[in-house]
Motif scaffolding. Sequence first.
Motif, PDB file in Angstrom:
ATOM      1  N   LEU A  73       0.820  -1.209   0.000  1.00 52.78           N
ATOM      2  CA  LEU A  73       0.000   0.000   0.000  1.00 52.78           C
ATOM      3  C   LEU A  73       0.852   1.256   0.000  1.00 52.78           C
ATOM      4  O   LEU A  73       1.876   1.268   0.675  1.00 52.78           O
ATOM      5  CB  LEU A  73      -0.918   0.022   1.233  1.00 52.78           C
ATOM      6  N   GLY A 133     -15.730  -5.002   1.852  1.00 52.04           N
ATOM      7  CA  GLY A 133     -14.817  -4.021   1.287  1.00 52.04           C
ATOM      8  C   GLY A 133     -14.964  -3.916  -0.215  1.00 52.04           C
ATOM      9  O   GLY A 133     -15.573  -4.783  -0.862  1.00 52.04           O
ATOM     10  N   GLY A 136      -8.822  -1.843  -3.359  1.00 52.13           N
ATOM     11  CA  GLY A 136      -7.911  -2.583  -4.237  1.00 52.13           C
ATOM     12  C   GLY A 136      -7.816  -4.054  -3.867  1.00 52.13           C
ATOM     13  O   GLY A 136      -7.828  -4.937  -4.739  1.00 52.13           O
ATOM     14  N   ALA A 137      -7.720  -4.346  -2.576  1.00 48.06           N
ATOM     15  CA  ALA A 137      -7.590  -5.740  -2.130  1.00 48.06           C
ATOM     16  C   ALA A 137      -8.864  -6.515  -2.463  1.00 48.06           C
ATOM     17  O   ALA A 137      -8.813  -7.659  -2.938  1.00 48.06           O
ATOM     18  CB  ALA A 137      -7.314  -5.782  -0.630  1.00 48.06           C
ATOM     19  N   ARG A 157     -19.149  -0.428   3.233  1.00 49.47           N
ATOM     20  CA  ARG A 157     -19.710   0.723   3.962  1.00 49.47           C
ATOM     21  C   ARG A 157     -20.334   1.714   2.991  1.00 49.47           C
ATOM     22  O   ARG A 157     -21.405   2.255   3.234  1.00 49.47           O
ATOM     23  CB  ARG A 157     -18.552   1.381   4.759  1.00 49.47           C
ATOM     24  N   THR A 158     -19.667   1.962   1.879  1.00 47.44           N
ATOM     25  CA  THR A 158     -20.203   2.837   0.827  1.00 47.44           C
ATOM     26  C   THR A 158     -20.727   1.930  -0.293  1.00 47.44           C
ATOM     27  O   THR A 158     -19.948   1.461  -1.118  1.00 47.44           O
ATOM     28  CB  THR A 158     -19.083   3.764   0.277  1.00 47.44           C
ATOM     29  N   ARG A 161     -19.753   2.076  -4.091  1.00 49.30           N
ATOM     30  CA  ARG A 161     -18.412   1.643  -4.494  1.00 49.30           C
ATOM     31  C   ARG A 161     -18.402   0.138  -4.786  1.00 49.30           C
ATOM     32  O   ARG A 161     -17.765  -0.325  -5.714  1.00 49.30           O
ATOM     33  CB  ARG A 161     -17.444   1.973  -3.367  1.00 49.30           C
ATOM     34  N   THR A 190     -11.530  -7.435   3.850  1.00 47.02           N
ATOM     35  CA  THR A 190     -10.463  -6.801   3.057  1.00 47.02           C
ATOM     36  C   THR A 190     -10.411  -5.302   3.341  1.00 47.02           C
ATOM     37  O   THR A 190      -9.689  -4.581   2.671  1.00 47.02           O
ATOM     38  CB  THR A 190     -10.692  -6.984   1.545  1.00 47.02           C
ATOM     39  N   THR A 191     -11.207  -4.821   4.300  1.00 46.90           N
ATOM     40  CA  THR A 191     -11.232  -3.373   4.559  1.00 46.90           C
ATOM     41  C   THR A 191     -10.022  -2.951   5.387  1.00 46.90           C
ATOM     42  O   THR A 191      -9.337  -3.774   5.994  1.00 46.90           O
ATOM     43  CB  THR A 191     -12.489  -2.938   5.344  1.00 46.90           C
ATOM     44  N   SER A 192      -9.800  -1.646   5.417  1.00 43.21           N
ATOM     45  CA  SER A 192      -8.711  -1.123   6.238  1.00 43.21           C
ATOM     46  C   SER A 192      -9.260  -0.540   7.542  1.00 43.21           C
ATOM     47  O   SER A 192      -8.631   0.314   8.147  1.00 43.21           O
ATOM     48  CB  SER A 192      -7.946  -0.076   5.439  1.00 43.21           C
ATOM     49  N   ALA A 193     -10.439  -1.015   7.970  1.00 40.48           N
ATOM     50  CA  ALA A 193     -11.063  -0.486   9.186  1.00 40.48           C
ATOM     51  C   ALA A 193     -10.147  -0.609  10.402  1.00 40.48           C
ATOM     52  O   ALA A 193     -10.149   0.263  11.285  1.00 40.48           O
ATOM     53  CB  ALA A 193     -12.381  -1.213   9.450  1.00 40.48           C
ATOM     54  N   SER A 196      -7.886   2.305  11.732  1.00 41.91           N
ATOM     55  CA  SER A 196      -8.442   3.277  12.679  1.00 41.91           C
ATOM     56  C   SER A 196      -9.054   2.558  13.886  1.00 41.91           C
ATOM     57  O   SER A 196      -9.895   3.110  14.587  1.00 41.91           O
ATOM     58  CB  SER A 196      -9.466   4.167  11.972  1.00 41.91           C
ATOM     59  N   GLU A 198     -11.162   0.211  14.098  1.00 40.14           N
ATOM     60  CA  GLU A 198     -12.613   0.040  14.036  1.00 40.14           C
ATOM     61  C   GLU A 198     -12.972  -1.358  13.559  1.00 40.14           C
ATOM     62  O   GLU A 198     -12.227  -1.975  12.795  1.00 40.14           O
ATOM     63  CB  GLU A 198     -13.222   1.074  13.076  1.00 40.14           C
TER      64      GLU A 198
HETATM   65  P1  ATR Z   1      -7.223  -1.278  -0.152  1.00 37.26           P
HETATM   66  O1  ATR Z   1      -6.467  -1.034  -1.426  1.00 37.26           O
HETATM   67  O2  ATR Z   1      -6.381  -1.740   0.981  1.00 37.26           O
HETATM   68  O3  ATR Z   1      -8.392  -2.175  -0.323  1.00 37.26           O
HETATM   69  P2  ATR Z   1      -8.772   1.181  -0.167  1.00 37.26           P
HETATM   70  O4  ATR Z   1      -8.878   1.192  -1.633  1.00 37.26           O
HETATM   71  O5  ATR Z   1      -8.475   2.454   0.549  1.00 37.26           O
HETATM   72  O6  ATR Z   1      -7.667   0.185   0.354  1.00 37.26           O
HETATM   73  O7  ATR Z   1     -10.138   0.544   0.416  1.00 37.26           O
HETATM   74  C1  ATR Z   1     -10.368   0.471   1.754  1.00 37.26           C
HETATM   75  C2  ATR Z   1     -11.647  -0.312   2.019  1.00 37.26           C
HETATM   76  O8  ATR Z   1     -11.851  -0.383   3.436  1.00 37.26           O
HETATM   77  C3  ATR Z   1     -12.908   0.316   1.445  1.00 37.26           C
HETATM   78  O9  ATR Z   1     -13.806  -0.715   1.115  1.00 37.26           O
HETATM   79  C4  ATR Z   1     -13.410   1.138   2.634  1.00 37.26           C
HETATM   80  O10 ATR Z   1     -14.802   1.407   2.628  1.00 37.26           O
HETATM   81  P3  ATR Z   1     -15.383   2.712   1.876  1.00 37.26           P
HETATM   82  O11 ATR Z   1     -15.409   2.364   0.411  1.00 37.26           O
HETATM   83  O12 ATR Z   1     -16.742   2.868   2.464  1.00 37.26           O
HETATM   84  O13 ATR Z   1     -14.454   3.829   2.203  1.00 37.26           O
HETATM   85  C5  ATR Z   1     -13.122   0.184   3.757  1.00 37.26           C
HETATM   86  N1  ATR Z   1     -13.042   0.813   5.077  1.00 37.26           N
HETATM   87  C6  ATR Z   1     -12.074   1.634   5.532  1.00 37.26           C
HETATM   88  N2  ATR Z   1     -12.327   2.002   6.803  1.00 37.26           N
HETATM   89  C7  ATR Z   1     -13.489   1.399   7.163  1.00 37.26           C
HETATM   90  C8  ATR Z   1     -14.292   1.375   8.349  1.00 37.26           C
HETATM   91  N3  ATR Z   1     -13.929   2.060   9.441  1.00 37.26           N
HETATM   92  N4  ATR Z   1     -15.425   0.625   8.358  1.00 37.26           N
HETATM   93  C9  ATR Z   1     -15.798  -0.067   7.258  1.00 37.26           C
HETATM   94  N5  ATR Z   1     -15.080  -0.082   6.096  1.00 37.26           N
HETATM   95  C10 ATR Z   1     -13.952   0.629   6.048  1.00 37.26           C
END
Ligand code: ATR
Length: 269
Positions: A73, A133, A136-137, A157-158, A161, A190-193, A196, A198
Amino acid sequence: MNKAYEWRDAPQADFAVLGDPVNHSLSPRMHQAAYESLHMRHKYVALRVPVNELEEALEFLTKKAYRGVNLTLPLKETGARWAKRPDDFVRRVGSANSLNFLDGSAINTDAPGFIDTLPSLGLWPPTPVLLLGAGGAARALSVALEDAGHRLKIYNRTPDRAKKMIADLGLKAELMKEPNPEDVGLVLNTTSAAISDEAVPVQWYRANKKAIAYDISYGLEMTPFLFQAGLAGLKVVDGLEMLVAQGARSFEWWLGTAAPFDVMRQAVR
Ligand code: ATR
């Protein structure tokens, strides 16, 4: 923490992992242990490269006679665009984690590396999967899972997307309004939650207790996602085995010889 160099200060070496940040990466330790066990004299280092400097850094490392790099990343998408010879999978998902400077080729070993880990978890033959998620992943793993025969439900979450990801990649996946894990054998985060600190709000009370909760991230601490899955009685798996599997595949692609899998695993456990 490993020593990570700024890319302009890169030492003479053969391979590297590039990322930003990159000092948490276990790849140098894993690849260096592999070379040493096979009496190879290669050197593998970690280099910090901001995403807007990636092209310049790749030209610099090519001139410095590096043979190839892994990308982490947030560089995998830019790396896929840079490659002169991306393979079909990289072209389709737009994400590369392994580049070969000798011929400008690029592959993605994350996705097949992840698939490699499923049989030993009892996730073969294919099982329905709830994938969380749409970054990218998620793009790389959703294609790999469908290609391997798994049926996908996708929650993000969104929601727009996730909808766009399904359309862009031509997935057969079902778009979920809620993170409902009913009737799946694998809940894949696969999220980056976790960055933070979360959790993803999975409706764990609906999960089959025999399902597996899998988080592709790794670190010393359990992620909030895995912690909650564990409380709900599911078996939990982190991304360390996937790290080893993708590393072994990159090693074999660059060097054309079998990777010492157990040595690589031991180096990161
Ligand atoms: P990567 O390449 O690692 O997949 P990314 O493209 O930044 O990174 O995507 C991050 C993913 O984690 C997205 O699906 C994001 O959700 P959103 O599209 O709603 O932003 C998700 N994500 C990040 N923080 C999150 C959280 N606190 N709770 C739920 N989903 C989260």
